[in-house]
Design a protein around this motif. Sequence first.
Motif, PDB file in Angstrom:
ATOM      1  N   UNK A 406       0.815  -1.208   0.000  1.00 19.02           N
ATOM      2  CA  UNK A 406       0.000   0.000   0.000  1.00 19.02           C
ATOM      3  C   UNK A 406       0.851   1.261   0.000  1.00 19.02           C
ATOM      4  N   UNK A 407       2.033   1.203   0.561  1.00 21.21           N
ATOM      5  CA  UNK A 407       2.921   2.357   0.542  1.00 21.21           C
ATOM      6  C   UNK A 407       3.521   2.544  -0.841  1.00 21.21           C
ATOM      7  N   UNK A 408       3.342   3.738  -1.419  1.00 22.31           N
ATOM      8  CA  UNK A 408       3.840   4.030  -2.757  1.00 22.31           C
ATOM      9  C   UNK A 408       4.554   5.376  -2.749  1.00 22.31           C
ATOM     10  N   UNK A 409       5.502   5.580  -3.662  1.00 24.19           N
ATOM     11  CA  UNK A 409       6.069   6.914  -3.824  1.00 24.19           C
ATOM     12  C   UNK A 409       4.981   7.866  -4.332  1.00 24.19           C
ATOM     13  N   UNK A 410       4.717   8.933  -3.601  1.00 23.74           N
ATOM     14  CA  UNK A 410       3.596   9.828  -3.899  1.00 23.74           C
ATOM     15  C   UNK A 410       4.114  11.143  -4.473  1.00 23.74           C
ATOM     16  N   UNK A 411       3.492  11.564  -5.566  1.00 24.17           N
ATOM     17  CA  UNK A 411       3.896  12.797  -6.245  1.00 24.17           C
ATOM     18  C   UNK A 411       3.148  13.990  -5.678  1.00 24.17           C
ATOM     19  N   UNK A 412       3.880  14.913  -5.066  1.00 22.43           N
ATOM     20  CA  UNK A 412       3.283  16.196  -4.673  1.00 22.43           C
ATOM     21  C   UNK A 412       4.347  17.275  -4.510  1.00 22.43           C
ATOM     22  N   UNK A 413       5.604  16.886  -4.230  1.00 22.54           N
ATOM     23  CA  UNK A 413       6.698  17.867  -4.209  1.00 22.54           C
ATOM     24  C   UNK A 413       7.782  17.434  -5.186  1.00 22.54           C
TER      25      UNK A 413
END
Length: 998
Positions: A406-413
Amino acid sequence: MTSLKDNTRSRDARVKPVTDLATRFSRELQGEVLFDHASRGRYSTDASIYQVMPVGVVIPRDQRDLTLALDIARDARVPVLARGAGTSQCGQTVGEAVVIDNSHWLNQIVEFDAEARTVVVEPGIVLDHLNAWLKPHGLWYPVDVSTSAQCTLGGMAGNNSCGSRSIRYGNMVHNVLGMEALLADGSEGRFGFVEELPASGRVRELAESVKAIATGVASEIREHFPKVLRRVGGYNLDIFDCQNPKPYDPDGRVNLAHLLVGSEGTLAVSRRIKLRLSPLPDHKVLGVVNFPTFYQAMDVTQHIVTLDPTAVELVDRTMIELSLENPSFRPVIERALIGKPEAILLVEFAGVDRDAQLASLARLNELLADLGLPGCVVDMPEPVEQKALWDVRKAGLNIMMSMKGDGKPVSFIEDCAVPLEHLAEYTDKLTEVFHRHGTEGTWYAHASVGTLHVRPILDMRRDGAKKMREIAEQASALVREYKGAYSGEHGDGLCRGEWVAWQFGSTVNGAFKEVKRLFDPENLFNPGKIVDTPKMDDEDYFRFPASYRRIPLTPVFDWSAWDVERAPLTGEQSAPGTGGDATHGLAMAVEMCNNNGHCRKFDAGTMCPSYRITRDEQHLTRGRANTLRMVLSGQLGDEGLASDEVKEALDLCVSCKGCRRDCPTGIDMAKFKIEARTARAKVKGLTLRDRLVGEMPRYAPWASRISGLLGAAERLPFVSRRVKQALGLAEQRDFPRFHGNFLAEDQGRSMQASREVLLFVDTFNNYMESENARAAKRVLEKAGYGVHLNVKPGERPLCCGRTYLSSGQFDKARAEAKRSLDHLLPFVERGVPIVGLEPSCLLSMRDEFLQYGFGDAARRLADSALLFEEFLVKAHDAGELALEFKPVDYSRAMLHGHCHQKAFDALRPIERVLAWIPRLEVETIASSCCGMAGSFGYEAEHYEASMRMAELSLLPAIRQADDDTVLVAGGTSCRHQIHDGSGREAVHVARLLEKSLV
């Protein structure tokens, strides 16, 4: 919000009833109109973390359709959202609007001027397709984004895309010369250099009004607009700033089209875009710099750029490790490594003179030695290895998203840009921020311009949203400290829209709102982007909000390996539907799709043949994964995998397994289709055709005994037509021809030898093409092997169960697999290789057998199972193959690889063994699936699609082959399709080798 499904319904309630709207679209447009829930769901996501259900989807057939669609939406006061490939990472291409998909039809090259180096294109054309068209003219469009195989020029313009080589060529805005666009009032505007605009008219009025707005806040623009190349946030009001140190036009002229670039479709909808082209560099060289620490890589970048490279791209340790786990990327990345670096930089030099580029590569080595890092550069002067490594780098996002769980690299910065002199310190401090929040970041991309794609690993279903907000606030403080840009490449969208006011200040943000009102007073163009945006962590917009739930179901395969939090670390796999948690794991396997759209490609690989012929999101790996995700989370009713929506989405899936290899996140749609067909069969039952396909191994002996009678029936058109119609089979196909029974005829005839193999003869090569089994056995015996067969006297031959899997009869398939495993295991335990002829059968032992819940026994069989040509190559490399070959009656061989061979990287062994035949030139056809795909091409409703797949590249290539060319194909289905489509016969490699034996 009680659930995502309920949230979707509440949104629908806020939009005026859409039935009349859909009816009018359908009545007046020639293109497709999709307002059903499943289609809308497939367009509710892009490559971001967001999901917003659109009002509907329109796919315009031509420019007239596009204009009409906007007119109809404006009359109904319904927002519109123009979209290309849907690869946006910040949520620009999702919204409560009518999505207009320009990628299907509006993809033409309109004008081209080689001398002026300009081209005019429609917004739906794909970047790689444009560059392939331009290549013979020695030109290219140099904004080389990593999604070049699928992204469209319209999307790139809306986003102000950049690319790996922006240090040399600039961003999208620097390479756009003009734009024809449709405005909110229904008029068409031609945007270009201000001095060339008509003296009156709507566009002139807009130019003067925007100039007045920009002039009024000129001092604020100079203070708050970041002074870095990578700044794509807000609107480009600085086009009017004559003191801009980095003008968008080389001559410093004001181009109003540059205001639309980066506006994310909020100001106008593009019809045509005029682009500035660049000459293709004649030569390129690449130096791969290996660093013992990440900090050193960042610190040294500012020195490397002084050598005038065309690109300096980062790959960090996480990406290196994930690449090593991918069979496609492993040999490529291994070539680039020296030891175990923490990071590598890909430094490219390009230009006219090869000697000059080689000299630059030498200077790179000298520079690193002077900086205390001698011997850290891997030189790659040749184009083939350069391209292979760039392909790995371009797949960076997908590689990063291949993490299980469930943990994924998340795009926001991820695309904050800072000046190079601060890059090392910035990344070091940002890493500390991640650690304070109990996570790590993944890093890659454009070190040359200070824009690194960094994604902290978060679980958005739990505390990810809270951590995202905290990390964003601390990252923004660092960006401000180093005078950087918060949005440096991927735009604003839903993710960074709220940060526009923070970046540019309230005065400039107010000016942005004035520009929006000027162009779109009723807020109908992609509302909620750039101005008046939601919060980045508003759960109403998340694809995986905290309320996200997976419906309970019991899959037939064991998917516990995908549930990394629950999977057992040691011991046997659990039985299907139990243990690790297999149920949870199935949903997590589906959710591995990150929506980046890598499957929307046409140039290479197998994936995705159905999309290549339809260009329909429903028949795309991404579209299917989205359908399955919505089904498994209850967003498409409560029928689960047995639903009509799943059946329709998987209808043209040929189970080629191209996605298993070509998709960097490893989506295996063929296996999902087995789950879905099994679930539907349990609810809806089996058709007679399903039973006919599945039971083939059982009735094949009987069919082979009456082959003459079946042949006679085939020659009676009235009889064969009626039978085929009753069974749902294509009338254009001949019935499969059964003849002989190799296993029955050859029992007990194996020679005695000190070395042994077991030849696993499948149903097809036993009863339909027994000459292949005979040839393989003879070659193996000639090589000095005693050959065992997969049958005992008086027993039915062993079977892999593939036909049962493809027809939804999972229990029978598993029983067949267990019967084979029990028989083969004693051979495996004494070191006897299991050698097969049919890729789909043999390779199921290395694939599906591992998810039946058979434990370590299945793994041992998988390690021993080899295709015929794989075994020969392995024996040859071990010095155990003593075979001599003579020339055959052909000078050339054309090879078509079975899809499963490609999926398991098992095509190269055929190329190698064919090369053993003297004076035989071997050419591998660059083809996707042949289209037959087992029973798929026999089914009446799929015959046309089957032949269209074959016509993509396979059949055209074969028709160009002369009589001195032998056709080689590894799969029974492939050989039948080649015969039906071209009238030519293709042979199994075993037959050609037998013919060549001395």
